[in-house]
Design an enzyme around this catalytic site. Structure first.
Site, mmCIF file in Angstrom:
data_model
loop_
_atom_site.group_PDB
_atom_site.id
_atom_site.type_symbol
_atom_site.label_atom_id
_atom_site.label_comp_id
_atom_site.label_asym_id
_atom_site.label_seq_id
_atom_site.Cartn_x
_atom_site.Cartn_y
_atom_site.Cartn_z
ATOM 1 N N CYS A 47 -9.421 -57.931 16.761
ATOM 2 C CA CYS A 47 -9.691 -56.504 16.972
ATOM 3 C C CYS A 47 -8.907 -56.005 18.189
ATOM 4 C CB CYS A 47 -11.190 -56.252 17.078
ATOM 5 S SG CYS A 47 -11.626 -54.499 16.849
ATOM 6 N N HIS A 76 -13.042 -58.499 12.499
ATOM 7 C CA HIS A 76 -13.800 -59.524 13.216
ATOM 8 C C HIS A 76 -14.149 -60.691 12.297
ATOM 9 C CE1 HIS A 76 -14.612 -57.600 17.136
ATOM 10 N NE2 HIS A 76 -14.467 -56.474 16.460
ATOM 11 N N GLU A 122 -15.229 -63.510 12.936
ATOM 12 C CA GLU A 122 -16.405 -64.282 13.353
ATOM 13 C C GLU A 122 -17.666 -63.886 12.604
ATOM 14 O OE1 GLU A 122 -16.189 -60.804 16.314
ATOM 15 O OE2 GLU A 122 -14.810 -62.075 15.174
#
Length: 236
Positions: A108, A212, A214
């Site tokens: 990001c 993102h 994650e």
């Protein structure tokens, strides 16, 4: 060992004094991918020591922007929010990692810092710069996809994911605008053309994604983190 850059806040909330912060899922996702995460305080004088300790670097996101002066802009959009100390540290450790050809992953806002470190420029505020832009600051939760990206074939990102598209979350008002050769754009949003991913094919592993991974919203996300961890392990 994988270094992760932290966010920083002035006093208030968690502590009356300045403090560092990082969402747990950054570290948890890297651990699940087989890595050992280490959060790095913003100490530019220790960049060399940090780089001696780690095998790969993740530059994380945050609710702030890169100073436009750092990529040659002579004006600053009213929406731009700076964290100069964090940006100075991230640029210093990124440049050190790139000099060592250490695997790096920009996530990001981390992709935006990576782009600037590689000589690129940024769109300062998508709603004002991109006609008919999607809601890149998605209104739905970050744990859900906001839109789809198209992945360029014959890139590292395409080889990692094995996909032509991916569903991603979206939490940014800025984006990469230009990158110099040999850096390439490896992902974008078809609807408005906003750049969503970059990479430098001349390096061991140098990848940025505007979303993102994650959060593991799409299989591509897990593949990206596993590939980064594997590259760091091989480099170490």
């Amino acid at each position: 060992m994988l270094g992760l850059t932290a966010d920083a806040e002035e006093g208030g909330g968690y502590s009356a004094l300045p403090w560092y912060a990082l969402r747990q899922n950054y570290a948890g996702a890297l651990r699940a991918a087989g890595g050992v995460p280490l959060i790095l305080p913003h100490e530019p004088a220790l960049v060399g020591r940090y780089l001696d300790l780690i095998d790969g670097l993740v530059v994380t996101g945050g609710a702030f922007d890169v100073d436009p002066a750092l990529f040659g802009a002579d004006t600053r959009h009213a929406s731009v929010t700076l964290k100069a100390g964090r940006t100075d540290f991230e640029l210093a450790i990124l440049r050190g990692a790139l000099e060592r050809d250490m695997p790096v992953l920009g996530i990001c806002g981390g992709q935006q810092v990576l782009a600037v470190a590689l000589g690129g420029t940024l769109v300062q505020h998508i709603p004002d710069a991109v006609p008919n832009a999607l809601a890149h600051e998605q209104p739905n939760p970050r744990t859900e996809p906001g839109h789809t990206v198209t992945i360029r074939p014959d890139t590292l990102l395409a080889r990692i994911t094995g996909q032509a598209t991916a569903a991603v979350n979206s939490a940014h008002h800025q984006a990469v605008q230009t990158v110099p050769a040999p850096v390439v754009v490896n992902a974008w949003t078809e609807t408005d053309g906003v750049i969503e991913g970059i990479e430098d094919p001349t390096r061991r592993f140098c990848l940025g994604v505007q979303w993102h991974p994650e959060y593991a919203i799409d299989p591509a996300d897990t593949a990206i983190l596993r590939a980064f961890v594997a590259a760091a392990a091989a480099a170490g």
